[in-house]
Design a protein around this motif. Structure first.
Motif, PDB file in Angstrom:
ATOM      1  N   GLU A  39      35.240  20.391  38.712  1.00 30.78           N
ATOM      2  CA  GLU A  39      33.929  21.041  38.604  1.00 30.78           C
ATOM      3  C   GLU A  39      33.801  21.891  37.338  1.00 30.78           C
ATOM      4  O   GLU A  39      32.746  21.913  36.703  1.00 30.78           O
ATOM      5  N   GLY A  40      34.875  22.553  36.928  1.00 33.25           N
ATOM      6  CA  GLY A  40      34.725  23.470  35.787  1.00 33.25           C
ATOM      7  C   GLY A  40      35.873  23.483  34.814  1.00 33.25           C
ATOM      8  O   GLY A  40      35.910  24.375  33.935  1.00 33.25           O
ATOM      9  N   GLY A  41      36.822  22.571  34.940  1.00 35.33           N
ATOM     10  CA  GLY A  41      37.960  22.575  34.028  1.00 35.33           C
ATOM     11  C   GLY A  41      39.017  23.595  34.451  1.00 35.33           C
ATOM     12  O   GLY A  41      38.850  24.348  35.410  1.00 35.33           O
ATOM     13  N   VAL A  42      40.115  23.635  33.689  1.00 36.35           N
ATOM     14  CA  VAL A  42      41.237  24.524  34.025  1.00 36.35           C
ATOM     15  C   VAL A  42      40.824  25.994  33.987  1.00 36.35           C
ATOM     16  O   VAL A  42      41.257  26.796  34.807  1.00 36.35           O
ATOM     17  N   ARG A  43      39.933  26.353  33.059  1.00 36.58           N
ATOM     18  CA  ARG A  43      39.512  27.764  32.948  1.00 36.58           C
ATOM     19  C   ARG A  43      38.817  28.260  34.217  1.00 36.58           C
ATOM     20  O   ARG A  43      38.832  29.451  34.515  1.00 36.58           O
ATOM     21  N   SER A  44      38.236  27.350  34.957  1.00 38.04           N
ATOM     22  CA  SER A  44      37.506  27.763  36.167  1.00 38.04           C
ATOM     23  C   SER A  44      38.447  28.329  37.237  1.00 38.04           C
ATOM     24  O   SER A  44      38.003  28.996  38.173  1.00 38.04           O
ATOM     25  N   LEU A  45      39.759  28.049  37.110  1.00 34.50           N
ATOM     26  CA  LEU A  45      40.724  28.583  38.075  1.00 34.50           C
ATOM     27  C   LEU A  45      40.771  30.111  38.045  1.00 34.50           C
ATOM     28  O   LEU A  45      41.228  30.751  38.983  1.00 34.50           O
ATOM     29  N   TRP A  46      40.309  30.716  36.932  1.00 35.38           N
ATOM     30  CA  TRP A  46      40.365  32.177  36.772  1.00 35.38           C
ATOM     31  C   TRP A  46      39.001  32.846  36.994  1.00 35.38           C
ATOM     32  O   TRP A  46      38.833  34.004  36.671  1.00 35.38           O
ATOM     33  N   ARG A  47      38.060  32.129  37.580  1.00 32.42           N
ATOM     34  CA  ARG A  47      36.755  32.743  37.839  1.00 32.42           C
ATOM     35  C   ARG A  47      36.896  33.918  38.805  1.00 32.42           C
ATOM     36  O   ARG A  47      37.535  33.799  39.846  1.00 32.42           O
ATOM     37  N   GLY A  48      36.252  35.016  38.461  1.00 35.73           N
ATOM     38  CA  GLY A  48      36.307  36.224  39.300  1.00 35.73           C
ATOM     39  C   GLY A  48      37.483  37.133  38.998  1.00 35.73           C
ATOM     40  O   GLY A  48      37.568  38.243  39.526  1.00 35.73           O
ATOM     41  N   ASN A  49      38.411  36.677  38.127  1.00 32.03           N
ATOM     42  CA  ASN A  49      39.590  37.498  37.845  1.00 32.03           C
ATOM     43  C   ASN A  49      39.259  38.720  36.991  1.00 32.03           C
ATOM     44  O   ASN A  49      39.871  39.781  37.161  1.00 32.03           O
ATOM     45  N   GLY A  50      38.288  38.583  36.089  1.00 29.63           N
ATOM     46  CA  GLY A  50      37.937  39.696  35.197  1.00 29.63           C
ATOM     47  C   GLY A  50      37.556  40.953  35.966  1.00 29.63           C
ATOM     48  O   GLY A  50      38.111  42.036  35.750  1.00 29.63           O
ATOM     49  N   ILE A  51      36.612  40.811  36.898  1.00 28.26           N
ATOM     50  CA  ILE A  51      36.160  41.959  37.687  1.00 28.26           C
ATOM     51  C   ILE A  51      37.278  42.443  38.619  1.00 28.26           C
ATOM     52  O   ILE A  51      37.396  43.642  38.917  1.00 28.26           O
ATOM     53  N   ASN A  52      38.134  41.521  39.062  1.00 25.30           N
ATOM     54  CA  ASN A  52      39.259  41.886  39.932  1.00 25.30           C
ATOM     55  C   ASN A  52      40.248  42.790  39.202  1.00 25.30           C
ATOM     56  O   ASN A  52      40.847  43.699  39.803  1.00 25.30           O
ATOM     57  N   VAL A  53      40.431  42.555  37.920  1.00 22.79           N
ATOM     58  CA  VAL A  53      41.323  43.383  37.100  1.00 22.79           C
ATOM     59  C   VAL A  53      40.647  44.706  36.736  1.00 22.79           C
ATOM     60  O   VAL A  53      41.265  45.778  36.796  1.00 22.79           O
ATOM     61  N   ILE A  54      39.362  44.658  36.384  1.00 26.58           N
ATOM     62  CA  ILE A  54      38.639  45.861  35.956  1.00 26.58           C
ATOM     63  C   ILE A  54      38.615  46.924  37.061  1.00 26.58           C
ATOM     64  O   ILE A  54      38.712  48.127  36.789  1.00 26.58           O
ATOM     65  N   LYS A  55      38.523  46.486  38.312  1.00 21.14           N
ATOM     66  CA  LYS A  55      38.377  47.466  39.402  1.00 21.14           C
ATOM     67  C   LYS A  55      39.689  48.184  39.750  1.00 21.14           C
ATOM     68  O   LYS A  55      39.674  49.162  40.503  1.00 21.14           O
ATOM     69  N   ILE A  56      40.822  47.752  39.205  1.00 24.23           N
ATOM     70  CA  ILE A  56      42.104  48.399  39.506  1.00 24.23           C
ATOM     71  C   ILE A  56      42.090  49.868  39.082  1.00 24.23           C
ATOM     72  O   ILE A  56      42.479  50.757  39.845  1.00 24.23           O
ATOM     73  N   GLY A  57      41.620  50.121  37.837  1.00 28.03           N
ATOM     74  CA  GLY A  57      41.641  51.480  37.276  1.00 28.03           C
ATOM     75  C   GLY A  57      40.871  52.496  38.111  1.00 28.03           C
ATOM     76  O   GLY A  57      41.456  53.476  38.608  1.00 28.03           O
ATOM     77  N   PRO A  58      39.541  52.287  38.276  1.00 28.10           N
ATOM     78  CA  PRO A  58      38.779  53.273  39.056  1.00 28.10           C
ATOM     79  C   PRO A  58      39.252  53.394  40.501  1.00 28.10           C
ATOM     80  O   PRO A  58      39.300  54.488  41.058  1.00 28.10           O
TER      81      PRO A  58
END
Length: 535
Positions: free
Chosen positions: A302-321
């Protein structure tokens, strides 16, 4: 070693046991003012001076150290030593020691403890929950307690010579954030020093403290950090304790930064498994049996290999706060519940940690919803996090950012409670059985304990996590019903059976061991980079 009001604790078992010598000199005299007479068998007076043989685990004695003159005070007859003490404290002779027995028995021996301290002793050793300690429970408690005392003694003995002097006492208390004068240190030393050397050996230390309740010692806190080090993608664990020294020197924030960085790397490495778990939680059913290999293939098509990391950005950003809010909330709640101790008991930790987790989750919950929506998005649906947030707000309103909030909050208690209970149980089992010179368990024990406790916590709270994810994703399912938490539970049980509440469990568990391992390795490297000192 000092009470909160600066009073010094009275001498304890050393003086109690060594009264046998005066009883020998004056037969028939009751050394404690009542309770144990020289003619009562077996009594303290039956003790004969012998050359002291070291107990298992005792510190090696130098050749110039005088042998202890009393076998009950620390000789090879440890069972007899404990039996005599038990008989002294069992005031009414019913074969059990309750709080009232301890109060009267210790008072006769010139030892004063608060009712709270005595209740802690009975509660810690009372395995059958009958409100008192029988002889077996009494022996088990004291031997377990002696293990902890040995670790404390070793951590205080900076010179590693088997003795503690006033300078070592001052340094150790300074490490804990307590500054005392040399005169105060000498007073502490004199209260424990039985032979007038102005140095405390292991026997004097043990005899003085053996019937004083002990909680986590700083050395254990130092080596057994848990939630800061291990990141399994869920942030529901009870925060770690930090010693007064770590707070005073600013090491606590370095630990949190190192933990945050480790979490970011760990979550990124295991993101494909996390996205597969979300897809299986939302889309898998009896009619649509999604397997792991098929799920990965579907995502890549559906989206190529990069699609396996969808949603990871926000998952990492929320660690700090989330980490920062949880830590600050935890420290404030500790003050509100009136604890001025360095460490909390397990029940207090669970209450404070769960409340802190609820506050942190409430603050960042919209980011949880965004993570789920971004993980489920189709190619080209959103250009990024901001676009996704705008779309949700315009189409569904502000309430959409708190869908699944209730099951998420409810999930904190089973996750945090079971994770904490399992970790503390494993930790204490290791300390009792294997800790001798240090409380440091080593990397493999720490990883095994962290992995086991996290897995148990996730297993207990997984049905609530699945319902939360489905509620967050309901608007993405075209024509699907918008159900409440209870309605969704009933729907899943009716259509899929109890196993439907555990969809996606396989990829979730598959990522636990790599997550814990990666976060630990990265955490250790970041600690070095940030200048975190372990001791």
């Amino acid at each position: 070693m000092m009470h909160q009001h600066g009073s010094f604790m009275p001498p304890l078992l050393g003086d109690v046991f060594c009264q046998c010598r005066s009883a020998e000199t004056h037969p028939g005299v009751d050394p404690g003012g009542g309770g144990v007479h020289a003619e009562d068998p077996p009594s303290a007076s039956s003790c004969k001076p012998v050359t002291r043989q070291p107990l298992a685990g005792d510190w090696p004695l130098d050749s110039d150290q005088a042998p202890h003159p009393c076998d009950i005070c620390g000789g090879p007859e440890q069972e007899h030593r404990l039996k005599v003490l038990f008989q002294v404290l069992d005031v009414n002779g019913d074969g059990g020691i309750c709080v009232n027995d301890l109060t009267i028995g210790l008072k006769k021996l010139g030892v004063h403890r608060t009712e709270h301290e005595l209740m802690k002793i009975v509660k810690a050793g009372d395995k059958d929950l009958d409100g008192q300690l029988d002889f077996e429970e009494f022996v088990h408690y004291l031997r377990d307690h002696e293990k902890k005392l040995r670790l404390v003694f070793k951590s205080l003995d900076k010179k590693n010579d088997g003795r503690i002097d006033s300078q070592e006492i001052m340094q150790s208390l300074r490490d804990l954030g307590v500054n005392i004068s040399e005169e105060q240190a000498d007073k502490i030393l004199k209260s424990m020093d039985k032979n007038g050397t102005m140095m405390i050996d292991w026997n004097e230390w043990r005899d003085y403290h053996l019937l004083h309740p002990a909680d986590n010692i700083p050395e254990i806190i130092l080596y057994w950090k848990h939630s800061t080090i291990f990141d399994v993608g869920e942030s529901l664990m009870v925060p770690d304790e930090f010693t007064a020294e770590e707070k005073k020197t600013g090491m606590w924030w370095r630990h949190l930064v190192a933990g945050g960085g480790a979490g970011a790397v760990s979550r990124t490495c295991t993101a494909p498994l996390d996205r597969l778990k979300v897809l299986m939680q939302v889309h898998a059913s009896k009619s649509n049996s999604m397997r792991m290999a098929g799920g990965f293939g579907q995502m890549i098509r559906e989206g190529g290999v990069r699609s396996l990391w969808r949603g990871n950005g926000i998952n990492v950003i929320k660690i700090g706060p989330e980490s920062a809010i949880k830590f600050m909330a935890y420290e404030q709640i500790k003050r509100l519940i009136g604890s001025n101790q360095e460490t909390l008991g397990i029940t207090e930790r669970l209450v404070a940690g769960s409340l802190a987790g609820a506050i942190a989750q409430s603050s960042i919950y919209p980011m949880e919803v965004l993570k789920t929506r971004l993980a489920l998005r189709k190619t080209g649906q959103f250009s990024g996090i901001v676009h996704c947030a705008k779309h949700i707000f315009q189409k569904e309103g502000m309430a959409a950012f708190y869908k699944g909030y209730v099951p998420n909050m409810l999930g904190i208690i089973p996750y945090a409670g079971i994770d904490l209970a399992v970790y503390e149980t494993l930790k204490n089992a290791w300390l009792q059985r294997y800790a001798t010179d240090s409380a440091n368990p080593g990397v493999f024990v720490l990883l095994a304990c962290g992995t086991t406790s996290s897995t148990c916590g996730q297993l207990a709270s997984y049905p609530l996590a699945l319902v939360r994810t489905r509620m967050q994703a309901q608007a993405t399912l075209e024509g699907g019903p918008q159900m409440s938490m209870s309605g969704l539970f009933r729907h899943i049980i009716r259509t899929e059976g109890p196993t439907g509440l555990y969809r996606g469990l396989a990829p979730n568990f598959m990522k636990v061991i790599p997550s814990v391992s990666i976060s630990y390795v990265v955490y250790e490297h970041l600690k070095i980079t940030l200048g975190v000192q372990s001791r």
